[in-house]
Motif scaffolding. Sequence first.
Motif, PDB file in Angstrom:
ATOM      1  N   TRP A 178       0.852  -1.189   0.000  1.00 39.45           N
ATOM      2  CA  TRP A 178       0.000   0.000   0.000  1.00 39.45           C
ATOM      3  C   TRP A 178       0.888   1.239   0.000  1.00 39.45           C
ATOM      4  O   TRP A 178       1.874   1.307   0.743  1.00 39.45           O
ATOM      5  N   LEU A 180       0.828   5.779  -0.323  1.00 43.03           N
ATOM      6  CA  LEU A 180       0.068   7.026  -0.176  1.00 43.03           C
ATOM      7  C   LEU A 180       0.787   8.135  -0.921  1.00 43.03           C
ATOM      8  O   LEU A 180       1.994   8.324  -0.752  1.00 43.03           O
ATOM      9  N   GLU A 188       5.298   9.248  -3.703  1.00 44.64           N
ATOM     10  CA  GLU A 188       4.581   8.219  -2.967  1.00 44.64           C
ATOM     11  C   GLU A 188       5.412   7.762  -1.772  1.00 44.64           C
ATOM     12  O   GLU A 188       6.645   7.682  -1.847  1.00 44.64           O
ATOM     13  N   VAL A 191       3.099   2.691   2.843  1.00 43.32           N
ATOM     14  CA  VAL A 191       2.327   2.645   4.087  1.00 43.32           C
ATOM     15  C   VAL A 191       2.382   1.257   4.714  1.00 43.32           C
ATOM     16  O   VAL A 191       2.492   1.111   5.935  1.00 43.32           O
ATOM     17  N   GLU A 229      -3.053  12.602   6.371  1.00 42.72           N
ATOM     18  CA  GLU A 229      -3.086  11.293   5.713  1.00 42.72           C
ATOM     19  C   GLU A 229      -4.107  11.230   4.583  1.00 42.72           C
ATOM     20  O   GLU A 229      -4.315  10.167   4.016  1.00 42.72           O
ATOM     21  N   TYR A 233      -4.509   6.657  -2.233  1.00 43.73           N
ATOM     22  CA  TYR A 233      -3.956   5.389  -1.759  1.00 43.73           C
ATOM     23  C   TYR A 233      -3.949   4.387  -2.911  1.00 43.73           C
ATOM     24  O   TYR A 233      -4.933   4.249  -3.638  1.00 43.73           O
ATOM     25  N   CYS A 235      -3.291   0.397  -3.940  1.00 40.52           N
ATOM     26  CA  CYS A 235      -3.175  -0.997  -3.534  1.00 40.52           C
ATOM     27  C   CYS A 235      -2.485  -1.763  -4.664  1.00 40.52           C
ATOM     28  O   CYS A 235      -2.949  -1.741  -5.805  1.00 40.52           O
ATOM     29  N   THR A 247      -6.444   2.367  -7.299  1.00 41.38           N
ATOM     30  CA  THR A 247      -6.264   3.580  -6.494  1.00 41.38           C
ATOM     31  C   THR A 247      -7.609   4.120  -6.024  1.00 41.38           C
ATOM     32  O   THR A 247      -8.652   3.873  -6.644  1.00 41.38           O
TER      33      THR A 247
END
Length: 313
Positions: A178, A180, A188, A191, A229, A233, A235, A247
């Motif tokens: 993952w 962010l 990026e 995470v 945060e 995101y 994946c 995303t």
Amino acid sequence: MANGGGPFLAAAVIFLGLLLSLWGPRDASVQPLILLPPETVVQEKKVYTLECIVARFYPEPVQIIWKKVIPGTHSVNVDNSEVFNMSSNNDGTFNATSHLILQPLLEDNGTIYQCVVAHKSLLIPLQRSTTLIVKDSLQAKMDGKIQVVSLGGNVIIFCEFSSSDILPLDIRDIEIRWFLRSLNSDKEIKVFELYRGHQTAFRPGAKISMSRRRWGDASLYLSHIQIQERGEYRCEVIQFPRRAQGTIILDVVEHGNYAIFSGLIITVILFVLVGVIWFLHFRKVKPMLFLSLEPEYLIHKELKEFSFAISGF
């Protein structure tokens, strides 16, 4: 009589000649048409048949070959093409279809296949090309495009993965990552990572469910989410050499703003309900009776019709 039949005989010969020119054997050649889509989308490791249609050519003899062109390299002839089918049209021309059997891999993405036709009507062979677009059998799916969460709360960012392969996925080979990316940055940050069954949280509290992973669930669990945060995101699911990703935008809303927004919605709903109740209640008014007060004179045993109206209910 002989002289009189001359014009008729000449006309018959001309008419017969026209018929032979239209329906009989051709002396002239007709160039073929090639039908092949510019792009061909296929699934990785799935058997697929490329079809090249060569239409409306004359005479019948024709040669069809396939060539494979890898970008940046030379082309090579392909041997695994099937014998083409031949058919004829009403105007005396012919059609032919050639098939090429493929079972592409991801590295075949972008490969160009050419259908090359040689015929009597052509000075040089005619060709058409199609570009192979290979889709990964491993897929990642997110739950929408944007997810809104409350500041300080816990959140689950959904991500599911699946494969179109006949054989099931070997979960032991699956890696999950993952990332962010802040909305105001192109960089990026990692995470979370699952590698060889070991979880590493680069953000405190980040984790996935190992029990649900076997069912294709790579959702990320985050606790006490903060304003900084928010962002995109990503994946990423890996089963080497295959890779899939998805995303989603995570928006973090402060409690005060969220409460004001929720209260505004509730107020509007209550206002509408009160208006509906008021309308239904005051709509029930007493009916009004209208009856003519003009004197009526009746004759003994005479039938007479009276009418009245009720309104306003």
